[in-house]
Design a protein around this motif. Structure first.
Motif, PDB file in Angstrom:
ATOM      1  N   ALA A  13      -1.945  49.854  19.426  1.00 54.62           N
ATOM      2  CA  ALA A  13      -3.325  49.371  19.357  1.00 54.62           C
ATOM      3  C   ALA A  13      -3.987  49.818  18.053  1.00 54.62           C
ATOM      4  CB  ALA A  13      -4.121  49.861  20.569  1.00 54.62           C
ATOM      5  N   ILE A  14      -3.726  51.041  17.633  1.00 57.74           N
ATOM      6  CA  ILE A  14      -4.276  51.547  16.372  1.00 57.74           C
ATOM      7  C   ILE A  14      -3.796  50.667  15.222  1.00 57.74           C
ATOM      8  CG2 ILE A  14      -4.147  53.458  14.708  1.00 57.74           C
ATOM      9  CD1 ILE A  14      -4.199  55.357  17.198  1.00 57.74           C
ATOM     10  N   GLN A  15      -2.526  50.277  15.262  1.00 58.50           N
ATOM     11  CA  GLN A  15      -1.973  49.451  14.185  1.00 58.50           C
ATOM     12  C   GLN A  15      -2.545  48.040  14.164  1.00 58.50           C
ATOM     13  OE1 GLN A  15       2.286  49.851  14.657  1.00 58.50           O
ATOM     14  NE2 GLN A  15       2.312  51.709  13.426  1.00 58.50           N
ATOM     15  N   GLN A  16      -3.290  47.663  15.183  1.00 54.84           N
ATOM     16  CA  GLN A  16      -3.969  46.363  15.209  1.00 54.84           C
ATOM     17  C   GLN A  16      -5.443  46.479  14.811  1.00 54.84           C
ATOM     18  OE1 GLN A  16      -2.171  43.540  15.641  1.00 54.84           O
ATOM     19  NE2 GLN A  16      -0.493  45.008  15.665  1.00 54.84           N
ATOM     20  N   ASP A  17      -5.932  47.705  14.722  1.00 57.18           N
ATOM     21  CA  ASP A  17      -7.332  47.954  14.389  1.00 57.18           C
ATOM     22  C   ASP A  17      -7.606  47.556  12.935  1.00 57.18           C
ATOM     23  OD1 ASP A  17      -9.876  49.653  15.370  1.00 57.18           O
ATOM     24  OD2 ASP A  17      -9.502  50.050  13.231  1.00 57.18           O
TER      25      ASP A  17
END
Length: 136
Positions: A13-17
């Motif tokens: 999810a962080i890598q999609q932020d």
């Protein structure tokens, strides 16, 4: 409940932020910029020269000072580059996100309510005199 699996999902999810995406884009652009890579090469050569001089049986303080002064000048040029300025801004934003995540986890480990605990809000302006952060 598999906490490791949930952590991996958080990582995804962080890598999609948007903050991560901006940071990754800036990092890639910097790595592909020949001018920045040339300056980075100069910095590495100066570091090696400094280390080599330091390791001598009788290092020259004058030579060390000269190398250090040259390093500071090249480093200032490196950090003043437009792409490095954008990178540093993006890095500060992803650092702030990660700091908030870590604070929330820490609060939860200390028994706080995960749904209501709030991390301390600190926006880094690059002046570390107000905190003990080693941000640069």
């Amino acid at each position: 409940m598999d906490l490791i699996k949930m952590t991996r999902e958080l990582g995804a999810a962080i890598q999609q932020d948007e903050r991560y995406l901006a940071f990754a884009k800036c990092r890639k652009e910097n790595e592909e910029d020949p001018e920045l890579m040339g300056i980075m090469g100069q910095l590495q050569m100066l570091q090696l020269s400094f280390q080599h001089e330091q390791e001598k049986e009788e290092p020259s303080e004058e030579q060390l000072a000269k190398i250090n002064e040259e390093f500071e000048g090249v480093y200032a040029k490196f950090m003043a580059h437009d792409k490095m300025q954008k990178y540093e801004q993006a890095r500060a934003e992803i650092d702030e996100l990660m700091n908030n995540i870590m604070q929330i986890l820490g609060l939860c480990v200390n028994g706080e309510d995960p749904m209501t605990c709030e991390p301390e809000q600190h926006h880094c302006d690059g002046d570390c005199s107000c905190c003990s952060s080693d941000c640069h």
